[in-house]
Design a protein around this motif. Structure first.
Motif, PDB file in Angstrom:
ATOM      1  N   GLY A 125       0.813  -1.203   0.000  1.00 48.24           N
ATOM      2  CA  GLY A 125       0.000   0.000   0.000  1.00 48.24           C
ATOM      3  C   GLY A 125       0.848   1.256   0.000  1.00 48.24           C
ATOM      4  N   VAL A 126       0.196   2.389  -0.227  1.00 46.51           N
ATOM      5  CA  VAL A 126       0.899   3.676  -0.297  1.00 46.51           C
ATOM      6  C   VAL A 126       0.241   4.667   0.655  1.00 46.51           C
ATOM      7  CG1 VAL A 126       1.510   5.629  -1.768  1.00 46.51           C
ATOM      8  CG2 VAL A 126       1.583   3.304  -2.688  1.00 46.51           C
ATOM      9  N   THR A 153      -9.469   0.356  -4.318  1.00 46.43           N
ATOM     10  CA  THR A 153      -8.760  -0.880  -3.978  1.00 46.43           C
ATOM     11  C   THR A 153      -8.221  -0.878  -2.553  1.00 46.43           C
ATOM     12  OG1 THR A 153      -8.116  -1.075  -6.303  1.00 46.43           O
ATOM     13  CG2 THR A 153      -6.931  -2.456  -4.733  1.00 46.43           C
ATOM     14  N   THR A 154      -7.741   0.250  -2.089  1.00 43.50           N
ATOM     15  CA  THR A 154      -7.140   0.316  -0.754  1.00 43.50           C
ATOM     16  C   THR A 154      -7.723   1.464   0.066  1.00 43.50           C
ATOM     17  OG1 THR A 154      -5.329   1.767  -1.514  1.00 43.50           O
ATOM     18  CG2 THR A 154      -4.938  -0.625  -1.578  1.00 43.50           C
ATOM     19  N   ILE A 155      -7.505   1.370   1.378  1.00 44.04           N
ATOM     20  CA  ILE A 155      -7.865   2.454   2.302  1.00 44.04           C
ATOM     21  C   ILE A 155      -6.601   2.855   3.056  1.00 44.04           C
ATOM     22  CG2 ILE A 155      -9.237   3.128   4.308  1.00 44.04           C
ATOM     23  CD1 ILE A 155     -11.303   1.078   3.485  1.00 44.04           C
ATOM     24  N   ALA A 156      -6.270   4.126   2.981  1.00 47.11           N
ATOM     25  CA  ALA A 156      -5.096   4.648   3.691  1.00 47.11           C
ATOM     26  C   ALA A 156      -5.569   5.573   4.804  1.00 47.11           C
ATOM     27  CB  ALA A 156      -4.181   5.403   2.736  1.00 47.11           C
ATOM     28  N   ALA A 157      -4.922   5.468   5.969  1.00 43.81           N
ATOM     29  CA  ALA A 157      -5.336   6.277   7.123  1.00 43.81           C
ATOM     30  C   ALA A 157      -4.113   6.862   7.823  1.00 43.81           C
ATOM     31  CB  ALA A 157      -6.155   5.438   8.089  1.00 43.81           C
ATOM     32  N   TYR A 158      -4.296   8.062   8.378  1.00 51.10           N
ATOM     33  CA  TYR A 158      -3.210   8.806   8.999  1.00 51.10           C
ATOM     34  C   TYR A 158      -3.674   9.318  10.363  1.00 51.10           C
ATOM     35  CZ  TYR A 158      -1.983   9.038   4.027  1.00 51.10           C
ATOM     36  OH  TYR A 158      -1.721   8.723   2.715  1.00 51.10           O
ATOM     37  N   ASN A 217      -9.315  -2.441   0.543  1.00 49.79           N
ATOM     38  CA  ASN A 217     -10.717  -2.083   0.759  1.00 49.79           C
ATOM     39  C   ASN A 217     -11.556  -3.358   0.723  1.00 49.79           C
ATOM     40  OD1 ASN A 217     -13.396  -1.219   0.553  1.00 49.79           O
ATOM     41  ND2 ASN A 217     -12.852   0.590  -0.627  1.00 49.79           N
ATOM     42  N   LEU A 218     -12.209  -3.676   1.832  1.00 53.90           N
ATOM     43  CA  LEU A 218     -12.978  -4.919   1.917  1.00 53.90           C
ATOM     44  C   LEU A 218     -14.201  -4.927   1.002  1.00 53.90           C
ATOM     45  CD1 LEU A 218     -12.806  -5.743   5.737  1.00 53.90           C
ATOM     46  CD2 LEU A 218     -11.410  -6.636   3.867  1.00 53.90           C
ATOM     47  N   GLN A 219     -14.535  -3.787   0.418  1.00 54.49           N
ATOM     48  CA  GLN A 219     -15.631  -3.764  -0.557  1.00 54.49           C
ATOM     49  C   GLN A 219     -15.245  -4.462  -1.858  1.00 54.49           C
ATOM     50  OE1 GLN A 219     -16.565   0.409  -0.984  1.00 54.49           O
ATOM     51  NE2 GLN A 219     -18.292   0.254   0.416  1.00 54.49           N
ATOM     52  N   THR A 220     -13.961  -4.774  -2.051  1.00 52.09           N
ATOM     53  CA  THR A 220     -13.543  -5.460  -3.277  1.00 52.09           C
ATOM     54  C   THR A 220     -14.221  -6.815  -3.425  1.00 52.09           C
ATOM     55  OG1 THR A 220     -11.578  -6.297  -2.122  1.00 52.09           O
ATOM     56  CG2 THR A 220     -11.306  -4.316  -3.454  1.00 52.09           C
ATOM     57  N   LYS A 221     -14.716  -7.375  -2.326  1.00 53.51           N
ATOM     58  CA  LYS A 221     -15.415  -8.658  -2.441  1.00 53.51           C
ATOM     59  C   LYS A 221     -16.749  -8.495  -3.172  1.00 53.51           C
ATOM     60  CE  LYS A 221     -17.177  -8.048   2.271  1.00 53.51           C
ATOM     61  NZ  LYS A 221     -16.951  -8.455   3.665  1.00 53.51           N
ATOM     62  N   GLN A 240     -22.244  -0.509   2.701  1.00 51.32           N
ATOM     63  CA  GLN A 240     -22.045   0.477   3.765  1.00 51.32           C
ATOM     64  C   GLN A 240     -21.460  -0.174   5.017  1.00 51.32           C
ATOM     65  OE1 GLN A 240     -25.561   2.297   5.441  1.00 51.32           O
ATOM     66  NE2 GLN A 240     -24.438   4.150   6.039  1.00 51.32           N
ATOM     67  N   LYS A 241     -21.987  -1.333   5.377  1.00 51.44           N
ATOM     68  CA  LYS A 241     -21.492  -2.009   6.572  1.00 51.44           C
ATOM     69  C   LYS A 241     -20.029  -2.397   6.422  1.00 51.44           C
ATOM     70  CE  LYS A 241     -22.225  -6.023   9.577  1.00 51.44           C
ATOM     71  NZ  LYS A 241     -22.991  -7.273   9.803  1.00 51.44           N
ATOM     72  N   ALA A 242     -19.659  -2.860   5.221  1.00 50.24           N
ATOM     73  CA  ALA A 242     -18.275  -3.283   4.990  1.00 50.24           C
ATOM     74  C   ALA A 242     -17.312  -2.127   5.203  1.00 50.24           C
ATOM     75  CB  ALA A 242     -18.127  -3.846   3.579  1.00 50.24           C
ATOM     76  N   ILE A 243     -17.651  -0.943   4.673  1.00 58.68           N
ATOM     77  CA  ILE A 243     -16.714   0.178   4.762  1.00 58.68           C
ATOM     78  C   ILE A 243     -16.729   0.830   6.137  1.00 58.68           C
ATOM     79  CG2 ILE A 243     -18.273   1.960   3.864  1.00 58.68           C
ATOM     80  CD1 ILE A 243     -14.527   1.531   3.120  1.00 58.68           C
ATOM     81  N   THR A 244     -17.913   0.967   6.747  1.00 60.08           N
ATOM     82  CA  THR A 244     -17.954   1.602   8.071  1.00 60.08           C
ATOM     83  C   THR A 244     -17.276   0.718   9.116  1.00 60.08           C
ATOM     84  OG1 THR A 244     -20.186   0.706   8.402  1.00 60.08           O
ATOM     85  CG2 THR A 244     -20.014   2.969   7.605  1.00 60.08           C
ATOM     86  N   SER A 245     -17.493  -0.591   9.029  1.00 60.69           N
ATOM     87  CA  SER A 245     -16.838  -1.506   9.978  1.00 60.69           C
ATOM     88  C   SER A 245     -15.331  -1.472   9.807  1.00 60.69           C
ATOM     89  CB  SER A 245     -17.350  -2.937   9.777  1.00 60.69           C
ATOM     90  OG  SER A 245     -18.732  -3.025  10.047  1.00 60.69           O
ATOM     91  N   GLN A 246     -14.887  -1.426   8.550  1.00 59.86           N
ATOM     92  CA  GLN A 246     -13.448  -1.406   8.321  1.00 59.86           C
ATOM     93  C   GLN A 246     -12.818  -0.116   8.825  1.00 59.86           C
ATOM     94  OE1 GLN A 246     -12.218  -2.119   4.256  1.00 59.86           O
ATOM     95  NE2 GLN A 246     -10.092  -2.463   4.857  1.00 59.86           N
ATOM     96  N   ILE A 247     -13.491   1.003   8.613  1.00 60.92           N
ATOM     97  CA  ILE A 247     -12.952   2.278   9.095  1.00 60.92           C
ATOM     98  C   ILE A 247     -12.886   2.297  10.618  1.00 60.92           C
ATOM     99  CG2 ILE A 247     -13.514   4.742   9.327  1.00 60.92           C
ATOM    100  CD1 ILE A 247     -14.330   4.712   6.396  1.00 60.92           C
ATOM    101  N   GLU A 248     -13.924   1.792  11.263  1.00 63.61           N
ATOM    102  CA  GLU A 248     -13.902   1.710  12.728  1.00 63.61           C
ATOM    103  C   GLU A 248     -12.736   0.857  13.207  1.00 63.61           C
ATOM    104  OE1 GLU A 248     -17.674   0.181  13.881  1.00 63.61           O
ATOM    105  OE2 GLU A 248     -18.791   1.992  13.308  1.00 63.61           O
TER     106      GLU A 248
END
Length: 504
Positions: free
Chosen positions: A115-116, A145-150, A167-171, A192-200
């Protein structure tokens, strides 16, 4: 479960399916009352699993080893899997049902993502948007494809930790179009659940504290999925989103998008690049949704072109995401092909940067002609990875979409390549791409090679800038509101350029 319990369950007509999942960190266990798809099991346990075609069985990429009471191989599996794989209990997770107790061997190390998170930032005055002095803030970029966090510490405005995950939404599909289709078929809540859960989960990995402020950027569709808004309006003409954002939701700020297909990620990338200081500059994020912006004499024009997932390794016969074992560099020594893999291990497949290099080498060696024609599958060095004629066509379509978008924006401004002062390349794919290979196949113009500036994750770093500056946040909204969006689907120039740029 003891024999007495099993007898009682059978008499009651209830089936209990026990599923054990062997992972690098131990064994997981889950039970179901009815038969269940293996891909659903992996999804329920939030295990990352490559499924670019969103479970249609087209790509053949969701291979996993399964033993126990599973359904017989489908016709799709018989077509996609070799006899050796089938004998070794390798199955496609999107096609295989657990009918009774099964064991799944899940190799998490196979998804060691390249990742970058790094990137450039402009010079700006720090005026944090956090509500308290001593606190934590988080900037997040939701990529396709990916989620980057700082993680940032305030009032110092220091980045103390970064994370990049797939990004788990790729499934649900490797590109935004397939995910929109999934949403319109009733899957919007799952997205929505996939992305909000992953961000949490990502935030919990960054800090045990609750962040004071969060800035989340992404393309317009990703932000619709995040907030639970319908993407139906974006999917059909006149491509109207429910929101262009630039809003606060509690303590979270979602930056302003430019249009339906030019998102907040481009807005924040423009902020990070500081491209508006130039007289004429160009920015492109090369990915599944190729977004670009041209700044010329005080005016900003933007567009988006559907390049498809080829640059992310999806849709390529031996393609994979940029993770352990992916061929990420191909080069010539004389007339001999050589290659490198991520983590320097045996080749498992090839990612986008490797594909661009490989095709560039094939062009140089005369293995493909300018039309992309080739006699047979091409083996990359001593690996078991091949480039096929279908792969060449997929890359032709993708690279032509990007280069035609570039040419169309230049046409709109009536300028030439020579007038561009700087050519900024943003995004994870762009961070690793060999610009000479890209120019050799016509992905980017050869005329601007010496003007290329690689930004890294400009979207994520731009979001971090907004986290640290109220002035830059306000500037980002002004940029997005004033930008002119060029609709390529209505442009005869784009169609002409798209056809002509198909050639190598």
């Amino acid at each position: 479960m003891d024999i007495f319990c099993k007898i009682v369950i059978i008499k009651l007509g209830v089936i209990i399916i026990n599923i054990n999942i062997n992972t690098d960190n131990g064994q997981l266990h889950k039970t179901y009352a009815n038969r269940v798809l293996i891909s659903q099991v992996l999804s329920d346990l939030n295990l990352q699993h490559d499924m670019p075609c969103s479970g249609k069985g087209i790509c053949g990429k969701c291979k996993v080893k399964i033993t126990g009471d599973a359904s017989l191989p489908t016709s799709v599996e018989l077509n996609k899997l070799s006899k050796e794989e089938l004998r070794g209990n390798i199955r496609l997770s999107c096609q295989t049902y657990a009918l009774g107790d099964v064991t799944i061997d899940y190799n998490a190390s196979a998804i060691n993502l390249q990742g970058v998170t790094y990137g450039v930032m402009p010079t700006f005055i720090k005026s944090p948007i956090t509500s308290t002095d001593k606190c934590k803030g988080v900037a997040i970029d939701i990529g396709t494809t990916t989620i980057a966090a700082y993680l940032y510490s305030f009032p110092e405005c220091i980045c103390t930790k970064t994370i990049c995950e797939k990004n788990l939404q790729t499934k649900f599909g490797s590109d935004v179009i397939s995910r929109i289709e999934y949403a319109l078929q009733g899957g919007s809540k799952e997205l929505q659940k996939a992305i909000t859960s992953q961000i949490e989960n990502i935030i919990s990995k960054l800090t045990p504290e609750i962040p004071d402020t969060i800035v989340i950027t992404g393309n317009t569709i990703m932000l619709h999925f995040l907030t639970g808004l319908s993407a139906e309006g974006i999917a059909k003409y006149p491509f109207t989103p429910e929101s262009l954002f630039g809003i606060w939701q509690g303590r979270t700020y979602l930056p302003r998008c430019i249009s339906s297909y030019v998102g907040a990620d481009i807005t924040t990338a423009i902020i990070a690049s500081d491209m508006l200081k130039d007289k004429t500059s160009f920015l492109v994020d090369i990915g599944t949704n190729g977004e670009m912006a041209l700044w010329h004499e005080g005016m900003l024009r933007c567009c988006s072109t559907a390049a498809g997932p080829a640059f992310e390794g999806a849709g390529i016969s031996h393609g994979m995401i940029a993770s352990s074992g992916a061929i990420n560099r191909v080069y010539l020594i004389g007339t001999q092909i050589h290659y490198e893999t991520i983590d320097d291990i045996s080749a498992k497949g090839i990612c986008g940067t490797g594909v661009i290099d490989a095709i560039s080498c094939m062009k140089t060696l005369g293995i493909i002609d300018e039309t992309g024609y080739m006699e047979e599958d091409f083996q990359i060095g001593s690996s078991n990875v091949f480039i096929t004629p279908a792969d060449i066509r997929a890359v032709q379509l993708a690279k032509s979409a990007i280069s035609a978008g570039i040419d169309t924006l230049l046409y709109e401004c009536k300028i030439s390549y020579s007038q561009i002062e700087k050519f900024y390349i943003a995004g994870g794919f762009g961070a690793y791409i060999d610009k000479n290979s890209a120019a050799n196949i016509g992905l980017i113009p050869k005329e601007i090679l010496e003007k290329v500036v690689v930004l890294g994750n400009a979207a994520g770093n731009g979001a971090a800038v907004l986290l640290q500056s109220r002035e830059m946040l306000e500037k980002s909204e002004e940029i997005a509101k004033s930008a002119i969006s060029v609709e390529l689907s209505e442009s005869p120039v784009f169609m002409d350029k798209y056809l002509s740029n198909m050639m190598f």
